[in-house]
Design a protein around this motif. Structure first.
Motif, PDB file in Angstrom:
ATOM      1  N   ALA A 145       0.831  -1.210   0.000  1.00 22.51           N
ATOM      2  CA  ALA A 145       0.000   0.000   0.000  1.00 22.51           C
ATOM      3  C   ALA A 145       0.864   1.258   0.000  1.00 22.51           C
ATOM      4  O   ALA A 145       0.535   2.251  -0.649  1.00 22.51           O
ATOM      5  CB  ALA A 145      -0.923  -0.007   1.219  1.00 22.51           C
ATOM      6  N   LEU A 146       1.982   1.214   0.726  1.00 16.62           N
ATOM      7  CA  LEU A 146       2.872   2.383   0.747  1.00 16.62           C
ATOM      8  C   LEU A 146       3.511   2.610  -0.624  1.00 16.62           C
ATOM      9  O   LEU A 146       3.721   3.751  -1.042  1.00 16.62           O
ATOM     10  CB  LEU A 146       3.960   2.190   1.817  1.00 16.62           C
ATOM     11  CG  LEU A 146       3.483   2.248   3.266  1.00 16.62           C
ATOM     12  CD1 LEU A 146       4.639   1.926   4.225  1.00 16.62           C
ATOM     13  CD2 LEU A 146       2.898   3.613   3.591  1.00 16.62           C
ATOM     14  N   THR A 147       3.829   1.511  -1.302  1.00 11.46           N
ATOM     15  CA  THR A 147       4.390   1.635  -2.651  1.00 11.46           C
ATOM     16  C   THR A 147       3.383   2.281  -3.596  1.00 11.46           C
ATOM     17  O   THR A 147       3.728   3.168  -4.388  1.00 11.46           O
ATOM     18  CB  THR A 147       4.784   0.244  -3.189  1.00 11.46           C
ATOM     19  OG1 THR A 147       5.694  -0.372  -2.269  1.00 11.46           O
ATOM     20  CG2 THR A 147       5.457   0.356  -4.547  1.00 11.46           C
ATOM     21  N   LEU A 148       2.128   1.856  -3.492  1.00 12.90           N
ATOM     22  CA  LEU A 148       1.088   2.465  -4.333  1.00 12.90           C
ATOM     23  C   LEU A 148       0.855   3.923  -3.936  1.00 12.90           C
ATOM     24  O   LEU A 148       0.578   4.771  -4.789  1.00 12.90           O
ATOM     25  CB  LEU A 148      -0.216   1.668  -4.215  1.00 12.90           C
ATOM     26  CG  LEU A 148      -0.188   0.266  -4.841  1.00 12.90           C
ATOM     27  CD1 LEU A 148      -1.486  -0.472  -4.565  1.00 12.90           C
ATOM     28  CD2 LEU A 148       0.047   0.359  -6.347  1.00 12.90           C
ATOM     29  N   GLN A 204       3.415   4.758 -13.130  1.00 12.86           N
ATOM     30  CA  GLN A 204       2.319   3.917 -12.636  1.00 12.86           C
ATOM     31  C   GLN A 204       2.627   2.431 -12.855  1.00 12.86           C
ATOM     32  O   GLN A 204       2.381   1.596 -11.973  1.00 12.86           O
ATOM     33  CB  GLN A 204       1.024   4.307 -13.356  1.00 12.86           C
ATOM     34  CG  GLN A 204      -0.220   3.660 -12.753  1.00 12.86           C
ATOM     35  CD  GLN A 204      -0.499   4.144 -11.349  1.00 12.86           C
ATOM     36  OE1 GLN A 204      -0.664   5.328 -11.120  1.00 12.86           O
ATOM     37  NE2 GLN A 204      -0.551   3.222 -10.392  1.00 12.86           N
ATOM     38  N   SER A 205       3.156   2.090 -14.010  1.00 13.46           N
ATOM     39  CA  SER A 205       3.472   0.683 -14.295  1.00 13.46           C
ATOM     40  C   SER A 205       4.542   0.163 -13.350  1.00 13.46           C
ATOM     41  O   SER A 205       4.429  -0.947 -12.811  1.00 13.46           O
ATOM     42  CB  SER A 205       3.951   0.532 -15.747  1.00 13.46           C
ATOM     43  OG  SER A 205       2.944   0.920 -16.635  1.00 13.46           O
ATOM     44  N   ALA A 206       5.588   0.977 -13.139  1.00 11.58           N
ATOM     45  CA  ALA A 206       6.660   0.553 -12.230  1.00 11.58           C
ATOM     46  C   ALA A 206       6.138   0.407 -10.806  1.00 11.58           C
ATOM     47  O   ALA A 206       6.477  -0.570 -10.104  1.00 11.58           O
ATOM     48  CB  ALA A 206       7.807   1.571 -12.277  1.00 11.58           C
ATOM     49  N   GLY A 207       5.285   1.343 -10.372  1.00  9.00           N
ATOM     50  CA  GLY A 207       4.732   1.271  -9.018  1.00  9.00           C
ATOM     51  C   GLY A 207       3.841   0.062  -8.829  1.00  9.00           C
ATOM     52  O   GLY A 207       3.917  -0.637  -7.815  1.00  9.00           O
ATOM     53  N   LEU A 210       6.002  -3.076  -8.629  1.00  4.24           N
ATOM     54  CA  LEU A 210       6.702  -3.168  -7.339  1.00  4.24           C
ATOM     55  C   LEU A 210       5.745  -3.542  -6.210  1.00  4.24           C
ATOM     56  O   LEU A 210       6.077  -4.352  -5.334  1.00  4.24           O
ATOM     57  CB  LEU A 210       7.374  -1.827  -7.050  1.00  4.24           C
ATOM     58  CG  LEU A 210       8.517  -1.819  -6.035  1.00  4.24           C
ATOM     59  CD1 LEU A 210       9.615  -2.784  -6.447  1.00  4.24           C
ATOM     60  CD2 LEU A 210       9.071  -0.413  -5.886  1.00  4.24           C
ATOM     61  N   ALA A 211       4.543  -2.965  -6.238  1.00  3.47           N
ATOM     62  CA  ALA A 211       3.554  -3.268  -5.195  1.00  3.47           C
ATOM     63  C   ALA A 211       3.157  -4.738  -5.249  1.00  3.47           C
ATOM     64  O   ALA A 211       3.011  -5.389  -4.199  1.00  3.47           O
ATOM     65  CB  ALA A 211       2.329  -2.381  -5.371  1.00  3.47           C
ATOM     66  N   ARG A 212       2.974  -5.282  -6.459  1.00  3.25           N
ATOM     67  CA  ARG A 212       2.630  -6.703  -6.585  1.00  3.25           C
ATOM     68  C   ARG A 212       3.755  -7.583  -6.072  1.00  3.25           C
ATOM     69  O   ARG A 212       3.534  -8.636  -5.475  1.00  3.25           O
ATOM     70  CB  ARG A 212       2.340  -7.043  -8.052  1.00  3.25           C
ATOM     71  CG  ARG A 212       0.966  -6.640  -8.521  1.00  3.25           C
ATOM     72  CD  ARG A 212       0.588  -7.363  -9.811  1.00  3.25           C
ATOM     73  NE  ARG A 212       1.473  -7.010 -10.893  1.00  3.25           N
ATOM     74  CZ  ARG A 212       1.295  -5.968 -11.708  1.00  3.25           C
ATOM     75  NH1 ARG A 212       0.236  -5.193 -11.539  1.00  3.25           N
ATOM     76  NH2 ARG A 212       2.137  -5.706 -12.679  1.00  3.25           N
ATOM     77  N   ARG A 213       4.981  -7.124  -6.245  1.00  2.00           N
ATOM     78  CA  ARG A 213       6.128  -7.895  -5.769  1.00  2.00           C
ATOM     79  C   ARG A 213       6.168  -7.950  -4.247  1.00  2.00           C
ATOM     80  O   ARG A 213       6.546  -8.952  -3.649  1.00  2.00           O
ATOM     81  CB  ARG A 213       7.406  -7.240  -6.293  1.00  2.00           C
ATOM     82  CG  ARG A 213       8.619  -8.098  -6.183  1.00  2.00           C
ATOM     83  CD  ARG A 213       9.761  -7.467  -6.942  1.00  2.00           C
ATOM     84  NE  ARG A 213      10.968  -8.258  -6.834  1.00  2.00           N
ATOM     85  CZ  ARG A 213      12.098  -7.959  -7.413  1.00  2.00           C
ATOM     86  NH1 ARG A 213      12.161  -6.904  -8.183  1.00  2.00           N
ATOM     87  NH2 ARG A 213      13.155  -8.716  -7.246  1.00  2.00           N
ATOM     88  N   PHE A 214       5.734  -6.845  -3.597  1.00  2.00           N
ATOM     89  CA  PHE A 214       5.725  -6.802  -2.136  1.00  2.00           C
ATOM     90  C   PHE A 214       4.504  -7.498  -1.537  1.00  2.00           C
ATOM     91  O   PHE A 214       4.514  -7.848  -0.356  1.00  2.00           O
ATOM     92  CB  PHE A 214       5.730  -5.348  -1.652  1.00  2.00           C
ATOM     93  CG  PHE A 214       7.053  -4.654  -1.838  1.00  2.00           C
ATOM     94  CD1 PHE A 214       8.240  -5.334  -1.653  1.00  2.00           C
ATOM     95  CD2 PHE A 214       7.096  -3.314  -2.190  1.00  2.00           C
ATOM     96  CE1 PHE A 214       9.463  -4.693  -1.821  1.00  2.00           C
ATOM     97  CE2 PHE A 214       8.309  -2.660  -2.364  1.00  2.00           C
ATOM     98  CZ  PHE A 214       9.499  -3.353  -2.182  1.00  2.00           C
ATOM     99  N   ARG A 219       1.981 -13.212  -4.293  1.00  2.00           N
ATOM    100  CA  ARG A 219       3.073 -14.170  -4.445  1.00  2.00           C
ATOM    101  C   ARG A 219       2.602 -15.593  -4.215  1.00  2.00           C
ATOM    102  O   ARG A 219       3.139 -16.545  -4.734  1.00  2.00           O
ATOM    103  CB  ARG A 219       4.191 -13.831  -3.449  1.00  2.00           C
ATOM    104  CG  ARG A 219       5.115 -12.736  -3.952  1.00  2.00           C
ATOM    105  CD  ARG A 219       6.261 -12.509  -3.038  1.00  2.00           C
ATOM    106  NE  ARG A 219       5.846 -11.856  -1.818  1.00  2.00           N
ATOM    107  CZ  ARG A 219       6.673 -11.513  -0.843  1.00  2.00           C
ATOM    108  NH1 ARG A 219       7.948 -11.796  -0.944  1.00  2.00           N
ATOM    109  NH2 ARG A 219       6.242 -10.908   0.228  1.00  2.00           N
ATOM    110  N   LYS A 220       1.529 -15.749  -3.379  1.00  2.00           N
ATOM    111  CA  LYS A 220       1.022 -17.095  -3.096  1.00  2.00           C
ATOM    112  C   LYS A 220       0.226 -17.643  -4.271  1.00  2.00           C
ATOM    113  O   LYS A 220       0.107 -18.840  -4.448  1.00  2.00           O
ATOM    114  CB  LYS A 220       0.131 -17.051  -1.844  1.00  2.00           C
ATOM    115  CG  LYS A 220       0.920 -16.870  -0.554  1.00  2.00           C
ATOM    116  CD  LYS A 220      -0.021 -16.743   0.627  1.00  2.00           C
ATOM    117  CE  LYS A 220       0.771 -16.476   1.905  1.00  2.00           C
ATOM    118  NZ  LYS A 220      -0.133 -16.217   3.048  1.00  2.00           N
ATOM    119  N   ASN A 221      -0.422 -16.709  -5.082  1.00  2.00           N
ATOM    120  CA  ASN A 221      -1.269 -17.169  -6.192  1.00  2.00           C
ATOM    121  C   ASN A 221      -0.439 -17.612  -7.400  1.00  2.00           C
ATOM    122  O   ASN A 221       0.648 -17.232  -7.593  1.00  2.00           O
ATOM    123  CB  ASN A 221      -2.225 -16.048  -6.597  1.00  2.00           C
ATOM    124  CG  ASN A 221      -3.192 -15.747  -5.451  1.00  2.00           C
ATOM    125  OD1 ASN A 221      -3.522 -16.650  -4.682  1.00  2.00           O
ATOM    126  ND2 ASN A 221      -3.620 -14.489  -5.346  1.00  2.00           N
TER     127      ASN A 221
END
Length: 221
Positions: A145-148, A204-207, A210-214, A219-221
């Protein structure tokens, strides 16, 4: 398109990136602790100080509710005091930073308040101190959330940086107004808009990535 115009666009893009980078860095470094304080200083929270919380909240709300272009003009004396001038990219960084601080602080507060209270109670039960809970639970869990929030802040800053061009702030906004509007060059205006859209898309794409990575759930799906 002439080489001179290409050079102007390149310089204006660099100025915009410089303004956004400096204002984003300083604004987020100041806004992060303010957001943490707002999220943890209410009644019964980790650092209870409700009166100070209300005062800080009022200041944050007052700053956020001020239209950006009015803020730029209103703090011109302060900008001159800090930078020695009220025009140019160096001067524009001051209002951009001041606008970033409350914006990012509220996003940080929302991100932290969204964390499951059970995690805080579990950390308390294991003997963690409030400071440990902030750094090892709240900030760790709120990373996506902080990354977004940071992404949204930078995207907003790109828009604000174009707005300061109306008052001689430099960058792409200034180029668009001076050449696109005042000299009736729609081709320049179009290029400025396209460059701004590309910058926003890249950020926006980079953010998002990165948010999906965190995000542990993705990561579980």
């Amino acid at each position: 398109m002439s080489p001179d115009l290409l050079l102007l666009i390149a310089e204006a893009t660099f100025d915009t990136l410089r303004m956004v980078a400096i204002a984003g860095l300083i604004g987020s470094l100041v806004g992060l602790p303010i957001g943490i304080f707002l999220a943890t200083s209410g009644n019964g929270e980790l650092f209870p100080a409700p009166n100070i919380n209300r005062i800080v909240g009022l200041i944050v709300n007052a700053t956020r509710s001020t239209p950006f272009i009015i803020l730029v003009v209103a703090i011109i004396p302060f900008t001159r005091l800090i930078t020695g001038t009220s025009i140019g990219t160096k001067a524009a960084i001051v209002p951009l930073t001041i606008a970033t601080i409350p914006f990012f602080a509220r996003l940080v507060e929302a991100a932290i308040r969204d964390i499951d209270k059970g995690l805080i109670e579990a950390a308390r039960a294991m003997g963690a101190t409030p400071t440990q809970i902030v750094f090892k639970v709240l900030l760790a869990e709120a990373r996506p959330a902080l990354t977004l929030a940071l992404t949204m802040t930078i995207v907003s800053l790109i828009g604000y940086s174009a707005m300061v061009g109306a008052v001689g702030g430099g960058g792409l906004g200034d180029l668009g107004i001076r050449y696109g509007y005042q000299r009736f060059r729609p081709d320049v205006m179009l290029i400025v808009v396209v460059v701004l859209v590309v910058l926003v898309q890249l950020v926006q794409s980079a953010g998002d990535r990165l948010a999906r990575r965190f995000d542990k759930r993705s990561r579980k799906n």
